[in-house]
Design an enzyme around this catalytic site. Structure first.
Site, PDB file in Angstrom:
ATOM      1  N   VAL A  83       0.638  10.018  -5.988  1.00 34.74           N
ATOM      2  CA  VAL A  83       0.826  11.428  -5.630  1.00 34.74           C
ATOM      3  C   VAL A  83       2.112  11.943  -6.279  1.00 34.74           C
ATOM      4  CG1 VAL A  83       1.026  13.080  -3.744  1.00 34.74           C
ATOM      5  CG2 VAL A  83      -0.337  11.002  -3.439  1.00 34.74           C
ATOM      6  N   SER A 130       7.875  10.339  -1.988  1.00 36.69           N
ATOM      7  CA  SER A 130       7.416  11.512  -1.233  1.00 36.69           C
ATOM      8  C   SER A 130       6.586  11.134  -0.011  1.00 36.69           C
ATOM      9  CB  SER A 130       6.614  12.449  -2.144  1.00 36.69           C
ATOM     10  OG  SER A 130       5.481  11.781  -2.693  1.00 36.69           O
ATOM     11  N   THR A 178      -7.017  -8.402  -1.651  1.00 36.99           N
ATOM     12  CA  THR A 178      -7.133  -9.776  -1.186  1.00 36.99           C
ATOM     13  C   THR A 178      -6.285  -9.976   0.073  1.00 36.99           C
ATOM     14  OG1 THR A 178      -7.145 -12.088  -1.922  1.00 36.99           O
ATOM     15  CG2 THR A 178      -5.195 -10.794  -2.488  1.00 36.99           C
ATOM     16  N   ASN A 230      -4.039   8.705   4.338  1.00 35.09           N
ATOM     17  CA  ASN A 230      -2.866   8.110   4.983  1.00 35.09           C
ATOM     18  C   ASN A 230      -2.871   8.187   6.504  1.00 35.09           C
ATOM     19  OD1 ASN A 230      -1.800   7.613   2.407  1.00 35.09           O
ATOM     20  ND2 ASN A 230      -0.733   9.577   2.344  1.00 35.09           N
ATOM     21  N   PRO A 286      -7.357   7.498  -4.729  1.00 32.84           N
ATOM     22  CA  PRO A 286      -8.786   7.192  -4.822  1.00 32.84           C
ATOM     23  C   PRO A 286      -9.390   6.811  -3.476  1.00 32.84           C
ATOM     24  CG  PRO A 286      -7.452   5.467  -5.853  1.00 32.84           C
ATOM     25  CD  PRO A 286      -6.535   6.597  -5.558  1.00 32.84           C
ATOM     26  N   HIS A 307       0.263   4.273  -2.626  1.00 28.73           N
ATOM     27  CA  HIS A 307      -0.059   5.632  -2.205  1.00 28.73           C
ATOM     28  C   HIS A 307       1.058   6.613  -2.566  1.00 28.73           C
ATOM     29  CE1 HIS A 307      -3.649   5.173   0.720  1.00 28.73           C
ATOM     30  NE2 HIS A 307      -3.668   4.213  -0.196  1.00 28.73           N
ATOM     31  N   ASP A 308       2.265   6.116  -2.722  1.00 26.61           N
ATOM     32  CA  ASP A 308       3.358   6.972  -3.174  1.00 26.61           C
ATOM     33  C   ASP A 308       3.190   7.325  -4.646  1.00 26.61           C
ATOM     34  OD1 ASP A 308       5.891   8.336  -3.100  1.00 26.61           O
ATOM     35  OD2 ASP A 308       6.807   6.580  -4.031  1.00 26.61           O
ATOM     36  N   ASP A 333       8.006   8.630  -6.286  1.00 25.71           N
ATOM     37  CA  ASP A 333       9.194   9.430  -5.940  1.00 25.71           C
ATOM     38  C   ASP A 333       9.558   9.372  -4.465  1.00 25.71           C
ATOM     39  OD1 ASP A 333       7.116  10.842  -4.849  1.00 25.71           O
ATOM     40  OD2 ASP A 333       7.460  12.692  -5.988  1.00 25.71           O
ATOM     41  N   ARG A 354       0.823  -1.213   0.000  1.00 30.05           N
ATOM     42  CA  ARG A 354       0.000   0.000   0.000  1.00 30.05           C
ATOM     43  C   ARG A 354       0.857   1.263   0.000  1.00 30.05           C
ATOM     44  NH1 ARG A 354      -3.446   2.520   4.356  1.00 30.05           N
ATOM     45  NH2 ARG A 354      -5.252   3.440   3.294  1.00 30.05           N
ATOM     46  N   THR A 392      -8.925 -15.337   3.820  1.00 32.86           N
ATOM     47  CA  THR A 392      -7.462 -15.477   3.805  1.00 32.86           C
ATOM     48  C   THR A 392      -6.817 -14.085   3.724  1.00 32.86           C
ATOM     49  OG1 THR A 392      -7.587 -15.780   1.398  1.00 32.86           O
ATOM     50  CG2 THR A 392      -7.458 -17.776   2.748  1.00 32.86           C
TER      51      THR A 392
END
Length: 319
Positions: free
Chosen positions: A69, A75, A193, A93, A162, A65-66, A73, A61, A242
Protein backbone atom coordinates in the site's frame (compact mmCIF):
# COMPACT_ATOMS: atom_id res chain seq x y z
CA UNK A 1 31.30 -7.69 10.14
CA UNK A 2 30.78 -5.38 7.19
CA UNK A 3 33.90 -4.54 5.23
CA UNK A 4 35.27 -1.02 5.75
CA UNK A 5 34.69 -0.12 2.10
CA UNK A 6 31.05 -1.15 2.36
CA UNK A 7 30.60 0.82 5.55
CA UNK A 8 32.12 3.95 3.97
CA UNK A 9 29.82 3.55 0.97
CA UNK A 10 26.82 3.29 3.31
CA UNK A 11 27.85 6.37 5.24
CA UNK A 12 28.10 8.28 1.97
CA UNK A 13 24.60 7.08 1.07
CA UNK A 14 23.36 8.08 4.53
CA UNK A 15 24.70 11.61 4.13
CA UNK A 16 23.50 11.98 0.56
CA UNK A 17 20.02 10.70 1.46
CA UNK A 18 19.45 13.84 3.50
CA UNK A 19 20.40 16.02 0.54
CA UNK A 20 18.22 14.33 -2.04
CA UNK A 21 14.64 13.17 -2.19
CA UNK A 22 15.68 9.83 -3.67
CA UNK A 23 18.24 8.48 -1.21
CA UNK A 24 19.09 4.80 -1.47
CA UNK A 25 18.55 2.13 1.15
CA UNK A 26 21.65 0.68 2.78
CA UNK A 27 22.23 -2.20 5.26
CA UNK A 28 24.52 -0.11 7.50
CA UNK A 29 22.22 2.90 7.70
CA UNK A 30 22.16 2.87 11.53
CA UNK A 31 25.74 1.78 12.05
CA UNK A 32 26.74 5.17 13.51
CA UNK A 33 23.42 6.72 14.54
CA UNK A 34 21.96 3.74 16.43
CA UNK A 35 24.44 0.84 16.63
CA UNK A 36 22.14 -1.27 18.82
CA UNK A 37 19.11 -0.93 16.52
CA UNK A 38 19.25 -4.38 14.93
CA UNK A 39 20.10 -6.22 18.15
CA UNK A 40 17.28 -4.43 19.96
CA UNK A 41 14.74 -5.44 17.33
CA UNK A 42 16.03 -9.01 17.22
CA UNK A 43 15.78 -9.45 21.00
CA UNK A 44 12.23 -8.11 21.08
CA UNK A 45 11.11 -10.31 18.20
CA UNK A 46 12.74 -13.34 19.79
CA UNK A 47 10.86 -12.67 23.00
CA UNK A 48 7.52 -12.11 21.23
CA UNK A 49 7.80 -15.28 19.13
CA UNK A 50 8.86 -17.32 22.14
CA UNK A 51 5.71 -16.13 23.91
CA UNK A 52 3.48 -16.91 20.89
CA UNK A 53 4.81 -18.76 17.84
CA UNK A 54 2.05 -17.38 15.63
CA UNK A 55 3.36 -13.86 16.17
CA UNK A 56 6.22 -14.59 13.75
CA UNK A 57 3.77 -14.98 10.88
CA UNK A 58 1.83 -11.92 12.03
CA UNK A 59 4.92 -9.68 11.98
CA UNK A 60 5.90 -10.97 8.54
CA UNK A 61 2.40 -10.22 7.27
CA UNK A 62 2.50 -6.69 8.67
CA UNK A 63 5.51 -5.89 6.49
CA UNK A 64 3.87 -7.42 3.42
CA UNK A 65 0.60 -5.52 3.91
CA UNK A 66 2.54 -2.32 4.53
CA UNK A 67 4.66 -2.53 1.39
CA UNK A 68 1.74 -3.27 -0.94
CA UNK A 69 0.00 0.00 0.00
CA UNK A 70 1.90 3.03 -1.32
CA UNK A 71 5.25 1.40 -0.56
CA UNK A 72 7.12 0.32 2.57
CA UNK A 73 6.39 3.42 4.64
CA UNK A 74 4.91 2.19 7.92
CA UNK A 75 1.47 3.50 6.95
CA UNK A 76 -0.26 0.32 8.14
CA UNK A 77 0.69 1.22 11.72
CA UNK A 78 -1.16 4.56 11.76
CA UNK A 79 -4.40 4.90 13.70
CA UNK A 80 -7.26 6.90 12.19
CA UNK A 81 -7.09 10.69 12.51
CA UNK A 82 -9.59 13.48 11.78
CA UNK A 83 -7.95 13.93 8.37
CA UNK A 84 -7.70 10.32 7.14
CA UNK A 85 -9.06 6.83 7.69
CA UNK A 86 -6.15 4.46 8.16
CA UNK A 87 -5.44 1.00 6.80
CA UNK A 88 -6.12 -1.05 9.94
CA UNK A 89 -9.84 -1.32 9.20
CA UNK A 90 -9.45 -2.00 5.46
CA UNK A 91 -11.00 -5.30 4.37
CA UNK A 92 -7.67 -7.22 4.12
CA UNK A 93 -6.60 -6.01 7.59
CA UNK A 94 -9.69 -5.64 9.77
CA UNK A 95 -9.89 -8.31 12.51
CA UNK A 96 -6.92 -9.94 10.83
CA UNK A 97 -3.64 -8.02 10.88
CA UNK A 98 -2.02 -8.10 14.31
CA UNK A 99 1.28 -7.54 16.12
CA UNK A 100 0.94 -3.79 16.60
CA UNK A 101 1.73 -4.12 20.29
CA UNK A 102 5.02 -5.85 19.46
CA UNK A 103 5.99 -3.02 17.11
CA UNK A 104 5.03 -0.49 19.79
CA UNK A 105 7.28 -2.30 22.26
CA UNK A 106 10.20 -2.32 19.83
CA UNK A 107 9.74 1.36 19.04
CA UNK A 108 9.66 2.22 22.74
CA UNK A 109 12.93 0.39 23.33
CA UNK A 110 14.58 2.11 20.37
CA UNK A 111 13.38 5.54 21.43
CA UNK A 112 15.02 4.93 24.79
CA UNK A 113 18.44 4.32 23.23
CA UNK A 114 18.34 6.56 20.12
CA UNK A 115 15.30 8.79 20.01
CA UNK A 116 13.96 9.86 16.61
CA UNK A 117 16.43 7.77 14.61
CA UNK A 118 14.94 4.41 13.59
CA UNK A 119 11.82 4.52 11.44
CA UNK A 120 8.75 2.39 12.02
CA UNK A 121 8.97 1.22 8.40
CA UNK A 122 12.48 -0.12 9.03
CA UNK A 123 11.30 -1.81 12.24
CA UNK A 124 8.69 -3.68 10.19
CA UNK A 125 11.30 -4.80 7.65
CA UNK A 126 13.78 -6.05 10.24
CA UNK A 127 11.09 -7.67 12.41
CA UNK A 128 9.82 -9.60 9.38
CA UNK A 129 13.31 -11.01 8.71
CA UNK A 130 13.94 -11.84 12.36
CA UNK A 131 10.55 -13.55 12.64
CA UNK A 132 11.30 -15.84 9.71
CA UNK A 133 14.68 -16.73 11.20
CA UNK A 134 13.12 -17.46 14.60
CA UNK A 135 10.76 -19.94 12.95
CA UNK A 136 13.54 -21.78 11.13
CA UNK A 137 13.56 -19.91 7.83
CA UNK A 138 16.30 -18.13 5.89
CA UNK A 139 17.98 -14.86 6.76
CA UNK A 140 18.78 -11.97 4.44
CA UNK A 141 20.43 -8.58 4.59
CA UNK A 142 17.74 -5.98 5.26
CA UNK A 143 18.26 -2.73 3.43
CA UNK A 144 17.61 0.24 5.71
CA UNK A 145 16.92 3.96 5.58
CA UNK A 146 13.16 4.05 5.00
CA UNK A 147 11.25 6.95 6.48
CA UNK A 148 7.66 6.96 7.72
CA UNK A 149 4.61 8.32 5.97
CA UNK A 150 2.43 10.91 7.70
CA UNK A 151 -0.79 9.56 6.23
CA UNK A 152 -2.48 6.27 5.34
CA UNK A 153 -5.15 5.14 2.89
CA UNK A 154 -7.91 2.66 3.62
CA UNK A 155 -8.97 2.85 -0.02
CA UNK A 156 -5.53 1.89 -1.30
CA UNK A 157 -5.34 -0.98 1.18
CA UNK A 158 -8.66 -2.30 -0.11
CA UNK A 159 -7.47 -2.30 -3.71
CA UNK A 160 -3.72 -3.00 -3.56
CA UNK A 161 -3.41 -5.97 -1.20
CA UNK A 162 -4.09 -9.18 -3.17
CA UNK A 163 -7.26 -10.92 -2.01
CA UNK A 164 -7.46 -14.65 -1.19
CA UNK A 165 -10.11 -14.99 -3.90
CA UNK A 166 -7.85 -13.98 -6.81
CA UNK A 167 -7.04 -16.33 -9.66
CA UNK A 168 -3.52 -16.75 -11.03
CA UNK A 169 -3.81 -14.06 -13.71
CA UNK A 170 -5.02 -11.50 -11.18
CA UNK A 171 -2.31 -12.49 -8.69
CA UNK A 172 0.40 -12.02 -11.31
CA UNK A 173 -1.04 -8.61 -12.21
CA UNK A 174 -1.25 -7.56 -8.57
CA UNK A 175 2.39 -8.40 -7.93
CA UNK A 176 3.51 -6.91 -11.24
CA UNK A 177 1.88 -3.62 -10.23
CA UNK A 178 4.34 -3.55 -7.33
CA UNK A 179 7.33 -4.32 -9.55
CA UNK A 180 7.42 -7.96 -8.48
CA UNK A 181 7.78 -10.86 -10.91
CA UNK A 182 5.87 -14.12 -11.12
CA UNK A 183 8.89 -15.80 -9.54
CA UNK A 184 8.60 -13.33 -6.66
CA UNK A 185 4.88 -14.11 -6.37
CA UNK A 186 5.43 -17.85 -5.97
CA UNK A 187 8.40 -17.40 -3.62
CA UNK A 188 6.65 -14.85 -1.39
CA UNK A 189 3.51 -16.99 -1.27
CA UNK A 190 5.67 -19.52 0.54
CA UNK A 191 5.23 -17.31 3.62
CA UNK A 192 1.97 -19.23 3.97
CA UNK A 193 3.97 -22.11 5.30
CA UNK A 194 3.38 -20.34 8.64
CA UNK A 195 0.39 -18.54 10.10
CA UNK A 196 -3.37 -18.94 10.05
CA UNK A 197 -6.35 -17.75 8.05
CA UNK A 198 -9.92 -16.90 9.01
CA UNK A 199 -12.88 -19.06 7.99
CA UNK A 200 -14.36 -16.18 5.99
CA UNK A 201 -11.33 -16.33 3.68
CA UNK A 202 -11.47 -20.06 2.91
CA UNK A 203 -15.16 -20.97 3.32
CA UNK A 204 -15.95 -20.77 -0.38
CA UNK A 205 -12.99 -22.99 -1.21
CA UNK A 206 -13.83 -25.85 1.14
CA UNK A 207 -17.55 -25.88 0.27
CA UNK A 208 -17.65 -24.97 -3.40
CA UNK A 209 -14.39 -25.90 -5.13
CA UNK A 210 -13.60 -29.25 -6.71
CA UNK A 211 -9.82 -28.90 -6.99
CA UNK A 212 -9.35 -29.64 -3.31
CA UNK A 213 -8.44 -32.78 -1.38
CA UNK A 214 -11.76 -34.18 -0.12
CA UNK A 215 -10.52 -35.26 3.30
CA UNK A 216 -8.72 -31.95 3.75
CA UNK A 217 -11.90 -30.00 2.97
CA UNK A 218 -14.02 -32.18 5.28
CA UNK A 219 -11.61 -31.72 8.16
CA UNK A 220 -12.03 -27.95 7.98
CA UNK A 221 -15.82 -27.78 7.87
CA UNK A 222 -16.47 -28.47 11.55
CA UNK A 223 -14.68 -25.24 12.49
CA UNK A 224 -15.94 -23.26 9.50
CA UNK A 225 -19.73 -23.54 9.03
CA UNK A 226 -21.15 -23.02 5.55
CA UNK A 227 -23.41 -20.15 6.59
CA UNK A 228 -21.87 -16.74 6.03
CA UNK A 229 -21.43 -14.87 9.29
CA UNK A 230 -21.17 -18.05 11.32
CA UNK A 231 -17.67 -18.64 12.64
CA UNK A 232 -16.16 -16.07 10.27
CA UNK A 233 -13.20 -15.43 12.56
CA UNK A 234 -12.49 -19.08 13.38
CA UNK A 235 -8.91 -19.88 12.43
CA UNK A 236 -7.22 -22.68 10.53
CA UNK A 237 -3.47 -23.08 9.90
CA UNK A 238 -2.27 -22.35 6.39
CA UNK A 239 -0.02 -25.41 6.73
CA UNK A 240 -1.64 -28.00 8.97
CA UNK A 241 1.53 -30.05 9.50
CA UNK A 242 3.96 -27.40 10.73
CA UNK A 243 2.14 -24.03 11.09
CA UNK A 244 4.88 -22.48 13.24
CA UNK A 245 7.91 -23.77 11.35
CA UNK A 246 9.17 -22.06 8.20
CA UNK A 247 9.98 -24.62 5.51
CA UNK A 248 8.68 -25.80 2.12
CA UNK A 249 5.61 -27.81 3.19
CA UNK A 250 3.38 -25.14 1.67
CA UNK A 251 4.39 -26.25 -1.82
CA UNK A 252 3.98 -29.93 -0.99
CA UNK A 253 0.45 -29.11 0.18
CA UNK A 254 -0.34 -27.38 -3.11
CA UNK A 255 0.72 -30.47 -5.06
CA UNK A 256 -1.74 -32.51 -2.94
CA UNK A 257 -4.54 -29.95 -3.50
CA UNK A 258 -4.36 -28.93 0.16
CA UNK A 259 -3.87 -25.21 -0.31
CA UNK A 260 -6.11 -23.51 2.26
CA UNK A 261 -6.87 -20.36 0.28
CA UNK A 262 -8.18 -20.20 -3.27
CA UNK A 263 -5.25 -17.94 -4.16
CA UNK A 264 -2.81 -20.51 -2.74
CA UNK A 265 -4.06 -23.39 -4.85
CA UNK A 266 -4.07 -21.20 -7.97
CA UNK A 267 -0.28 -21.53 -8.01
CA UNK A 268 -0.63 -25.24 -8.81
CA UNK A 269 -3.57 -25.68 -11.14
CA UNK A 270 -1.98 -26.69 -14.43
CA UNK A 271 -0.73 -23.19 -15.13
CA UNK A 272 2.53 -21.34 -15.65
CA UNK A 273 3.63 -21.51 -12.02
CA UNK A 274 3.31 -25.29 -11.57
CA UNK A 275 6.96 -25.95 -12.33
CA UNK A 276 8.16 -23.44 -9.75
CA UNK A 277 5.89 -24.95 -7.09
CA UNK A 278 7.26 -28.39 -7.92
CA UNK A 279 10.84 -27.13 -7.75
CA UNK A 280 10.31 -25.59 -4.31
CA UNK A 281 8.51 -28.69 -3.03
CA UNK A 282 11.61 -30.74 -3.87
CA UNK A 283 14.33 -28.20 -3.08
CA UNK A 284 13.93 -26.18 0.11
CA UNK A 285 17.29 -24.46 -0.32
CA UNK A 286 16.19 -22.95 -3.63
CA UNK A 287 12.93 -21.79 -2.05
CA UNK A 288 14.84 -20.16 0.81
CA UNK A 289 17.21 -18.43 -1.60
CA UNK A 290 14.42 -17.09 -3.80
CA UNK A 291 12.26 -16.10 -0.83
CA UNK A 292 15.10 -14.07 0.70
CA UNK A 293 15.77 -12.31 -2.61
CA UNK A 294 12.08 -11.55 -3.08
CA UNK A 295 11.82 -10.13 0.44
CA UNK A 296 14.66 -7.71 -0.27
CA UNK A 297 12.95 -6.72 -3.51
CA UNK A 298 9.58 -6.26 -1.82
CA UNK A 299 11.19 -4.20 0.93
CA UNK A 300 12.39 -1.77 -1.73
CA UNK A 301 8.91 -0.89 -3.00
CA UNK A 302 8.68 2.91 -3.12
CA UNK A 303 10.44 3.69 0.18
CA UNK A 304 10.38 7.23 1.50
CA UNK A 305 13.95 8.49 1.82
CA UNK A 306 15.87 11.72 2.11
CA UNK A 307 13.57 14.52 3.23
CA UNK A 308 10.34 12.67 2.44
CA UNK A 309 8.16 11.59 5.33
CA UNK A 310 9.49 11.60 8.88
CA UNK A 311 10.84 9.37 11.64
CA UNK A 312 7.79 8.83 13.83
CA UNK A 313 8.38 8.73 17.58
CA UNK A 314 5.11 6.84 18.01
CA UNK A 315 4.36 4.37 15.23
CA UNK A 316 0.61 4.87 15.64
CA UNK A 317 0.55 8.59 14.84
CA UNK A 318 2.47 11.26 12.92
CA UNK A 319 4.77 13.49 14.96
Amino acid sequence: MMKISSLIACIVLFISSWRTVNGQLCPAFYEKTCPSALSTIKAAVKQAVAKEKRMGASLLRLHFHDCFVNGCDGSILLDDTPTFTGEKTAAPNNNSVRGFDVIDNIKSKLEAVCSGVVSCADILAVAARDSVVELGGPSWTVMLGRRDSTTASQGSANTSIPAPTLNLTALISSFRAQGLSTTDLVALSGSHTIGQARCTNFRARIYNETKINTLFASSLKANCPSASGSGDNNLAPLDRLTPTFFENNYYKNLKSQKGLLHSDQQLFMGGSTDSQVTKYSLDQNTFFKDFAAAMVKMGNIKPLTGTKGQIRKNCRKPN
